[in-house]
Design a protein around this motif. Structure first.
Motif, short mmCIF file in Angstrom:
data_model
loop_
_atom_site.label_atom_id
_atom_site.label_comp_id
_atom_site.label_asym_id
_atom_site.label_seq_id
_atom_site.Cartn_x
_atom_site.Cartn_y
_atom_site.Cartn_z
N ASN A 49 -13.54 35.48 4.82
CA ASN A 49 -12.08 35.36 4.77
C ASN A 49 -11.45 36.46 5.61
N GLU A 50 -10.46 36.08 6.42
CA GLU A 50 -9.71 37.06 7.22
C GLU A 50 -8.24 36.77 7.05
N GLU A 51 -7.52 37.73 6.54
CA GLU A 51 -6.10 37.54 6.22
C GLU A 51 -5.91 36.25 5.45
N ASN A 52 -5.08 35.33 5.99
CA ASN A 52 -4.83 34.10 5.25
C ASN A 52 -5.72 32.94 5.70
N ASN A 53 -6.89 33.27 6.18
CA ASN A 53 -7.77 32.21 6.70
C ASN A 53 -9.17 32.28 6.10
N VAL A 54 -9.71 31.11 5.86
CA VAL A 54 -11.14 31.02 5.54
C VAL A 54 -11.82 30.61 6.84
N ILE A 55 -12.75 31.44 7.30
CA ILE A 55 -13.45 31.11 8.55
C ILE A 55 -14.80 30.51 8.18
N LEU A 56 -14.99 29.28 8.58
CA LEU A 56 -16.27 28.61 8.31
C LEU A 56 -16.92 28.28 9.64
N SER A 57 -18.24 28.45 9.68
CA SER A 57 -18.93 28.16 10.93
C SER A 57 -20.29 27.53 10.62
N LEU A 58 -20.64 26.52 11.39
CA LEU A 58 -21.95 25.87 11.23
C LEU A 58 -22.63 25.82 12.59
N THR A 59 -23.89 26.28 12.61
CA THR A 59 -24.67 26.26 13.86
C THR A 59 -26.05 25.70 13.57
N TRP A 60 -26.49 24.78 14.38
CA TRP A 60 -27.90 24.37 14.34
C TRP A 60 -28.50 24.69 15.70
N GLU A 61 -29.68 25.30 15.72
CA GLU A 61 -30.31 25.70 16.99
C GLU A 61 -30.39 24.55 17.97
N ASP A 62 -30.75 23.38 17.44
CA ASP A 62 -30.91 22.25 18.33
C ASP A 62 -29.64 21.41 18.41
N GLY A 63 -28.55 21.95 17.91
CA GLY A 63 -27.29 21.17 17.93
C GLY A 63 -26.17 22.04 18.42
N LYS A 64 -25.00 21.81 17.86
CA LYS A 64 -23.86 22.56 18.36
C LYS A 64 -23.42 23.61 17.33
N PHE B 9 -12.11 22.84 2.42
CA PHE B 9 -12.25 23.36 3.79
C PHE B 9 -13.64 23.04 4.34
N LEU B 10 -14.66 23.23 3.49
CA LEU B 10 -16.02 22.92 3.96
C LEU B 10 -16.13 21.44 4.30
N TYR B 11 -15.50 20.61 3.47
CA TYR B 11 -15.51 19.17 3.75
C TYR B 11 -14.94 18.92 5.15
N ASP B 12 -13.80 19.57 5.46
CA ASP B 12 -13.16 19.34 6.75
C ASP B 12 -14.07 19.78 7.90
N LEU B 13 -14.75 20.91 7.70
CA LEU B 13 -15.66 21.39 8.75
C LEU B 13 -16.82 20.41 8.96
N LEU B 14 -17.45 20.02 7.85
CA LEU B 14 -18.62 19.15 7.95
C LEU B 14 -18.24 17.77 8.47
#
Ligand SMILES: C[S@@+](CC[C@H](N)C(=O)[O-])C[C@H]1O[C@@H](n2cnc3c(N)ncnc32)[C@H](O)[C@@H]1O
Ligand code: SF4
Length: 485
Positions: A44-59, A82-87
């Protein structure tokens, strides 16, 4: 198996993130530290939840989701959204149930209907808070409205006194590989069954004494399992007579006997059931495909299901229910649809469509770890629904289990007038259920607070037999306190 590491600023989110991630990308193993091919991070940074997904063989996809200051501390459901939106963006996929993971979504719809909300308002609520599709929201509203006719009204005088009775026979002739219910295999001489049966009769008598307050009204009686028809005809007769002696069954709206495994029923047992007023029988093929059944350790005999259905129907029971499971063995969609056609042709009044759930207790999980297979896709579920609706079946109850293919639901379908009332009342948690026997959880309903207090008991027959007196005393105490103060 691919491994995904969670780097979470809030480690308590692990469970929720794991569950939701599985629904998008089944069969991935999650770890909290160590080497992995993929990383899912949250900070979390200020008013944001920062979510990130990385797969080595993907994006890699990183997104910042803004929340309002007054939302702090953020509830888990907001992170899930939020996780739903990211995924959803990462996999370019929507889930029909969005972030909803609870077992009883119909209950939520029932509450909104009770508040007088319009279908549009309910749909918006489900979509905005839980990302549920309009199709599933409409299904929930449809089922909630149908169930309203069967649920005792809140203001109805004496709702506290209306109860259901569940008698559990958690014994089976053999264990099916996919089954995660606690069920004991009958030993060669049937000693564990006889011992359980003798104890059960005592529990029935003791519970009957406690509940003999004069004004209790038993709405539904359900003898379930396991496989209750492992009892002999004479044991069934004794059991049903004991229930009649110990409880006032004169107001019963429904009497169900589970006869799940086809090889466990015969004419004598059905005669007993009929004579004691059973109206609803469950006989479950699970699949009509012999290879599938044999591959999951469930016995199969040519023509047996058809023969037993004809026998049941010759007795004129009001309702025959048949269970099917989507996703058994290596079945394809077409295999399942063929089973569905074969079951429809047998003309039961209820068909319950389960979706295979890979749970801890089943052998499937023991052998392979958690492997939820790739889904069949939404078209398949719509095809099943429209085929059944074409035959006059309407969805009347729904519940969800974890770790299913397509994150899908279990739906009971019935021809109008044949809805399983016990199932409705159980899922709606709107009246008390008295559980008798091992694994038979009691639900004590308080109409003032609308709360349910669970009366848990041991699940396995061995412990029940060994510690019978203490167990029955404890349960009896809870029932006594609720009804007699
Ligand atoms: C308590 S079981 C009893 C059924 C009965 N003994 C029989 O085998 O026919 C009730 C139903 O749950 C369903 N079921 C069992 N294991 C399941 C699983 N792992 N996933 C989804 N449904 C399951 C089956 O359709 C089964 O008929
Ligand atoms: S599916 Fe039914 S018969 Fe098979 S083990 Fe489970 S409860 Fe017993």
């Amino acid at each position: 198996m691919r491994v995904l590491r969670f780097d979470l600023e809030r480690p308590e989110l692990e469970y929720y993130f794991h569950e939701l991630y599985q629904a998008f990308d089944p069969g991935v193993k999650n770890i909290l530290s160590g080497a992995a091919e993929g990383v899912l991070s949250q900070k979390n940074e200020e008013n944001n939840v920062i979510l990130s997904l990385t797969w080595e063989d993907g994006k890699t996809l990183t997104r910042a989701y803004q929340f309002k200051n007054n939302d702090e501390p953020l509830e888990n459901s907001i992170y899930k959204g939020f996780l739903y939106d990211l995924l959803s963006e990462y996999f370019n996929k929507q889930l029909e149930w969005g972030t909803l993971t609870g077992i009883r979504p119909v209950k939520m719809a029932q509450n909104y209907v009770k508040l007088g909300w319009s279908p549009t308002k309910i749909r918006n609520k489900f979509r905005e808070d839980y990302r549920v599709s309009n199709d599933r929201s409409d299904l929930l509203i449809q089922i909630a409205k149908k169930q309203a006719d069967f649920i005792p009204g809140e203001l109805e005088c004496g709702v506290q006194q209306r109860i259901s009775l569940y008698v559990g026979i958690p014994l089976c002739p053999s264990k099916c590989d996919y089954c995660s219910f606690v069920s004991t295999i009958i030993d060669k001489k049937g000693e564990n069954l006889q011992c359980y049966f003798d104890h059960l009769l005592v529990e029935i008598e003791k519970t009957g004494e406690i509940l003999r307050t004069g004004d209790l009204r038993i709405d539904t009686l359900y003898i379930g399992g396991g496989t209750p028809t492992v009892l002999s005809a004479s044991q069934l007769d004794t059991l049903m007579s004991a229930l009649e002696e110990c409880f006032d069954l004169s107001h019963l709206r429904e009497y169900t006997l589970e006869a799940g495994r086809p090889e466990t029923i015969n004419r004598e047992k059905l005669e007993v059931a009929k004579a004691h007023g059973v109206e609803r029988i469950c006989l479950n093929p699970q699949s009509m495909n012999p290879q599938t059944l044999l591959s999951v350790g469930r016995p199969w005999e040519a023509g047996l299901i058809e023969k037993q259905v004809a026998l049941i129907q010759s007795f004129g029971f009001k309702t025959l229910n048949m269970d099917l499971i989507v996703g058994l063995g290596n079945e394809t969609q077409d295999d399942f649809l063929r089973s569905l056609e074969a079951v429809i042709a047998l003309e039961p009044e209820n068909i319950t469509i389960h979706n295979l759930s890979i749970k801890k207790g089943s052998r499937i999980k023991d052998q392979n770890g958690i492997v939820v297979k790739e889904g069949y896709g939404e078209d398949f579920y719509q095809a099943v629904k429209s085929r059944l609706s074409g035959e006059g079946f309407e969805p009347y109850y729904l519940y969800r289990l974890k770790y299913t293919r397509d994150n899908s639901e279990n739906i009971g379908y019935a021809k109008p007038g044949h809805e399983g009332i016990y199932n409705i009342l159980m899922m709606a948690e709107c009246q008390s259920t008295i559980g008798i026997g091992a694994g038979a959880t009691g639900n004590l309903y308080d109409p003032i607070t609308n709360n349910i207090t669970k009366v848990f008991t041991v699940k396995d027959v061995k412990t029940y037999n060994e510690r019978f007196e203490e167990i029955v005393e404890k349960k009896g105490h809870a029932y006594h306190k609720h009804y007699r103060g």
